[in-house]
Scaffold this motif. Structure first.
Motif, PDB file in Angstrom:
ATOM      1  N   GLN A 283       0.833  -1.195   0.000  1.00 11.02           N
ATOM      2  CA  GLN A 283       0.000   0.000   0.000  1.00 11.02           C
ATOM      3  C   GLN A 283       0.874   1.255   0.000  1.00 11.02           C
ATOM      4  N   GLY A 284       0.264   2.378  -0.288  1.00  9.78           N
ATOM      5  CA  GLY A 284       1.008   3.617  -0.420  1.00  9.78           C
ATOM      6  C   GLY A 284       1.677   4.050   0.873  1.00  9.78           C
ATOM      7  N   ALA A 285       2.764   4.815   0.744  1.00  7.29           N
ATOM      8  CA  ALA A 285       3.495   5.320   1.899  1.00  7.29           C
ATOM      9  C   ALA A 285       3.938   6.752   1.640  1.00  7.29           C
ATOM     10  N   THR A 286       3.944   7.568   2.677  1.00 13.40           N
ATOM     11  CA  THR A 286       4.453   8.941   2.597  1.00 13.40           C
ATOM     12  C   THR A 286       5.804   9.000   3.288  1.00 13.40           C
ATOM     13  N   LEU A 287       6.806   9.472   2.570  1.00 11.91           N
ATOM     14  CA  LEU A 287       8.145   9.648   3.111  1.00 11.91           C
ATOM     15  C   LEU A 287       8.506  11.122   3.074  1.00 11.91           C
ATOM     16  N   THR A 288       8.964  11.642   4.187  1.00  7.61           N
ATOM     17  CA  THR A 288       9.493  13.007   4.185  1.00  7.61           C
ATOM     18  C   THR A 288      10.961  12.962   3.776  1.00  7.61           C
ATOM     19  N   TRP A 289      11.406  14.005   3.144  1.00  8.36           N
ATOM     20  CA  TRP A 289      12.809  14.089   2.752  1.00  8.36           C
ATOM     21  C   TRP A 289      13.327  15.478   3.066  1.00  8.36           C
ATOM     22  N   GLY A 290      14.604  15.576   3.319  1.00  9.47           N
ATOM     23  CA  GLY A 290      15.195  16.863   3.639  1.00  9.47           C
ATOM     24  C   GLY A 290      16.692  16.852   3.418  1.00  9.47           C
ATOM     25  N   ILE A 291      17.322  17.977   3.644  1.00  8.73           N
ATOM     26  CA  ILE A 291      18.761  18.142   3.426  1.00  8.73           C
ATOM     27  C   ILE A 291      19.423  18.499   4.751  1.00  8.73           C
ATOM     28  N   ALA A 292      20.405  17.709   5.145  1.00  5.89           N
ATOM     29  CA  ALA A 292      21.100  17.938   6.405  1.00  5.89           C
ATOM     30  C   ALA A 292      21.941  19.211   6.331  1.00  5.89           C
TER      31      ALA A 292
ATOM     32  N   LEU B 250       4.968   7.962 -10.065  1.00  6.63           N
ATOM     33  CA  LEU B 250       4.995   6.654 -10.726  1.00  6.63           C
ATOM     34  C   LEU B 250       4.381   5.527  -9.912  1.00  6.63           C
ATOM     35  N   GLY B 251       4.149   5.732  -8.619  1.00  6.67           N
ATOM     36  CA  GLY B 251       3.628   4.641  -7.814  1.00  6.67           C
ATOM     37  C   GLY B 251       3.154   5.100  -6.452  1.00  6.67           C
ATOM     38  N   GLY B 252       3.136   4.166  -5.513  1.00  9.84           N
ATOM     39  CA  GLY B 252       2.515   4.398  -4.220  1.00  9.84           C
ATOM     40  C   GLY B 252       3.327   5.185  -3.212  1.00  9.84           C
ATOM     41  N   ILE B 253       4.484   5.683  -3.596  1.00  9.83           N
ATOM     42  CA  ILE B 253       5.295   6.525  -2.706  1.00  9.83           C
ATOM     43  C   ILE B 253       4.929   7.991  -2.904  1.00  9.83           C
ATOM     44  N   THR B 254       4.838   8.738  -1.811  1.00 11.22           N
ATOM     45  CA  THR B 254       4.691  10.192  -1.880  1.00 11.22           C
ATOM     46  C   THR B 254       5.803  10.817  -1.053  1.00 11.22           C
ATOM     47  N   PHE B 255       6.669  11.576  -1.710  1.00  6.38           N
ATOM     48  CA  PHE B 255       7.741  12.279  -1.016  1.00  6.38           C
ATOM     49  C   PHE B 255       7.286  13.701  -0.679  1.00  6.38           C
ATOM     50  N   VAL B 256       7.479  14.086   0.572  1.00  9.58           N
ATOM     51  CA  VAL B 256       7.101  15.413   1.042  1.00  9.58           C
ATOM     52  C   VAL B 256       8.323  16.074   1.680  1.00  9.58           C
TER      53      VAL B 256
ATOM     54  N   ASP C 125       0.594   0.697  -6.994  1.00 10.60           N
ATOM     55  CA  ASP C 125       0.622   1.729  -8.026  1.00 10.60           C
ATOM     56  C   ASP C 125       0.103   3.052  -7.463  1.00 10.60           C
ATOM     57  N   VAL C 126       0.069   4.059  -8.318  1.00  6.93           N
ATOM     58  CA  VAL C 126      -0.252   5.407  -7.851  1.00  6.93           C
ATOM     59  C   VAL C 126      -1.664   5.512  -7.286  1.00  6.93           C
ATOM     60  N   TYR C 127      -2.570   4.638  -7.724  1.00  6.04           N
ATOM     61  CA  TYR C 127      -3.953   4.717  -7.254  1.00  6.04           C
ATOM     62  C   TYR C 127      -4.131   4.130  -5.854  1.00  6.04           C
ATOM     63  N   GLU C 128      -3.095   3.482  -5.329  1.00  4.58           N
ATOM     64  CA  GLU C 128      -3.154   3.044  -3.937  1.00  4.58           C
ATOM     65  C   GLU C 128      -3.142   4.232  -2.986  1.00  4.58           C
ATOM     66  N   LYS C 129      -2.760   5.407  -3.492  1.00  3.69           N
ATOM     67  CA  LYS C 129      -2.738   6.608  -2.654  1.00  3.69           C
ATOM     68  C   LYS C 129      -4.084   7.315  -2.622  1.00  3.69           C
ATOM     69  N   ALA C 130      -5.020   6.884  -3.482  1.00  2.63           N
ATOM     70  CA  ALA C 130      -6.317   7.556  -3.565  1.00  2.63           C
ATOM     71  C   ALA C 130      -7.140   7.312  -2.306  1.00  2.63           C
TER      72      ALA C 130
ATOM     73  N   GLY D 240      -7.025   3.389  -1.497  1.00  6.89           N
ATOM     74  CA  GLY D 240      -6.903   2.782  -2.808  1.00  6.89           C
ATOM     75  C   GLY D 240      -8.224   2.637  -3.534  1.00  6.89           C
ATOM     76  N   ASN D 241      -8.172   1.987  -4.697  1.00  6.58           N
ATOM     77  CA  ASN D 241      -9.352   1.824  -5.558  1.00  6.58           C
ATOM     78  C   ASN D 241      -9.845   0.391  -5.580  1.00  6.58           C
ATOM     79  N   ASP D 242      -9.898  -0.232  -4.390  1.00  3.93           N
ATOM     80  CA  ASP D 242     -10.235  -1.652  -4.328  1.00  3.93           C
ATOM     81  C   ASP D 242     -11.719  -1.932  -4.133  1.00  3.93           C
ATOM     82  N   THR D 243     -12.572  -0.927  -4.255  1.00  2.00           N
ATOM     83  CA  THR D 243     -14.020  -1.123  -4.241  1.00  2.00           C
ATOM     84  C   THR D 243     -14.639  -0.275  -5.346  1.00  2.00           C
TER      85      THR D 243
END
Length: 479
Positions: free
Chosen positions: A39-48, A98-104, A223-228, A233-236
């Motif tokens: 399933q989709g995941a949100t990852l934060t990213w930053g610069i040290a 492109l898929g289920g990852i969201t970088f913030v 895939d990207v629709y798992e974030k909807a 997701g779009n499983d129903t």
């Protein structure tokens, strides 16, 4: 000479079996919460910040290094204003689309050691990007910890490599995107027949993740629709992905960028998949007129040589990883109209000539039977539904004298054959003649009704009088 990307620091799984992408473990806990498999995941990213301690390295000097490399004049603490920041932003955005990852982006950094600290919202990113001198020019470009860490260290000993402007800094972006592949859980793969982002050597003949790299992303996070629907997701049917309005002669589709070989253009984003045997994808489409529709579900992924880094390569058929089935549901989302599962893994499934008599929304469902990720595309086409012509009693697409003969021969004392029951009242009588008469000359090609020819009209008038007399005699016998 090939320049290596550096192997990710965590090498315990470097002998893993390719599938064909080589997976490590996905993230299970991020600063945003728990992550479920597939399933989709949100990852934060930053610069040290410069001066931040790096596990096993000198303190980070990435910001000053990039400022010098890009001749940056800004000294603002807001790193998003730096000219080089867009390289990182474009890189994380590419994986996100492109898929289920969201970088913030996480602007805050509490200075904890790179490579040893978990992300915390508002304090520290899940994936922190730092820099330190490693081995200088023409060697290792960067390295990255695998989940649940994901921190990245760029070799600041490179002199000019990352400042190459060709193709919007593709050299720098491909390096960052490769390392982000490690950060989300992908190891190195090698292929003699295809060029992939997650190979251990840098390649700038393409831009960003290629097809099997994307398949790896889907295998870990969907895939990207798992974030909807907030990650549901779009499983129903209620959460179906809308493909839009389907018109006669029109075509709708999803997953169409996966057709072909492993090459993926930087502008392509349309990739979908079934992650495993429990994943379900629903799509909706609408019609505003009766249509005859056909649907084709085609598994995708490609056929290529592959192997783990340093291992033996073999032919891998990513088109045949999961046995997919296809179903179409009525507007209520639960009434099954048609379902097919006629082929094994790798085979296309098709529904053809399905007649949708009413306007409204319909649903297509895709599911798999195996615990393996399968990319696919779904194509839906439509044509005008052939509506039965009133009075066309022999079904030849034309209302003419031959249909009168069918009506005439259907008459008998008990109502006869219902082939000429034009008013659908359960018998064949003079009212069905009127249906034929009013439609005379019509055709399925759209011709307008014509006047009934006089010889036929005369015969029918005579027959009508006989029919009436016969009916009166029948009524008299019943008195």
């Amino acid at each position: 000479m090939k320049t290596t990307w550096l192997i990710a620091l965590v090498l315990a799984n470097s002998a893993a079996t390719a599938v064909a992408y080589v997976p490590d473990d996905a993230w299970t806990t991020t600063a945003s919460g728990r992550v479920s498999a597939g399933q989709g995941a949100t990852l934060t990213w930053g610069i040290a910040e410069d001066g931040t301690t790096i596990s096993g390295e000198d303190p980070s000097d990435l910001v000053s290094y990039l400022d010098d490399l890009f001749s940056e004049t800004s000294s603002s603490s807001d790193l998003t204003s730096r000219s080089w920041f867009s390289v990182f932003q474009q890189s994380v955005d590419r994986w996100s689309e492109l898929g289920g990852i969201t970088f913030v982006y996480e602007e805050n950094d509490n200075g904890s050691m790179v490579g040893g600290s978990a992300g915390r919202l508002g304090q520290l990113a899940d994936v922190r990007i730092a820099g330190s001198y490693n081995d200088g020019p023409s060697g290792t470009l960067a390295y990255t910890w695998l989940p649940n860490n994901g921190d990245m260290v760029i070799d600041t000993g490179e002199t000019s490599y990352f400042s190459r402007t060709a193709s919007d800094y593709r050299t720098f972006r491909n390096t960052v995107m490769h390392e982000l592949g490690h950060a989300i859980g992908l190891l190195h793969i090698e292929s003699d027949t295809s060029s992939l982002l997650m190979e251990p050597y840098i390649n700038t003949t393409f831009d960003g993740p290629q097809l099997d790299d994307i398949r790896g992303l889907h295998g870990l996070y969907g895939d990207v629709y798992e974030k909807a629907y907030s990650g549901q997701g779009n499983d129903t049917a209620a959460r179906a992905t809308s493909l839009g309005l389907l018109s006669s002669g029109g075509v709708l589709g999803v997953g169409l960028d996966a057709a072909g070989d492993q090459a993926v253009a930087a502008t392509e984003t349309d990739f979908v998949s079934i992650t495993d045997g429990s994943d379900i994808d629903y799509y909706s489409f609408s019609v505003d007129t009766p249509l005859e529709v056909s649907l084709t579900l085609t598994p995708r992924g490609g056929l290529f040589q592959q192997g783990v880094q340093g291992g033996t390569q073999s032919t891998f058929d990513a088109n045949a990883r999961n046995n997919l089935s296809l179903a179409v549901y009525d507007s209520d989302g639960s009434t099954l109209l048609e379902q097919v599962d006629l082929t094994s893994a790798g085979g296309a499934e098709s529904i053809t000539g399905l007649q949708l008599a009413a306007s409204g929304e319909y649903f297509a469902r895709v599911l798999g039977a195996d615990d393996s990720v399968q990319m696919y595309d779904l194509v839906i086409s439509a044509s005008a539904m052939l509506v039965a012509l009133a009075g066309d009693y022999n079904d030849d697409g034309l209302v003419d004298a031959a249909d009168y003969s069918v009506w005439r021969d259907s008459q008998d004392d008990i109502g006869g054959s219902l082939a000429a029951d034009g008013d659908h009242d359960g018998d064949v009588d003079l009212a069905d003649y009127v249906v034929w008469k009013n439609g005379f000359g019509s055709s399925s090609s759209g011709s307008s009704p014509l006047a009934v020819p006089e010889p036929v009209a005369t015969l029918l008038a005579a027959f009508g009088m006989l029919f009436a007399r016969h009916r009166r005699r029948a009524l008299s016998r019943g008195c």
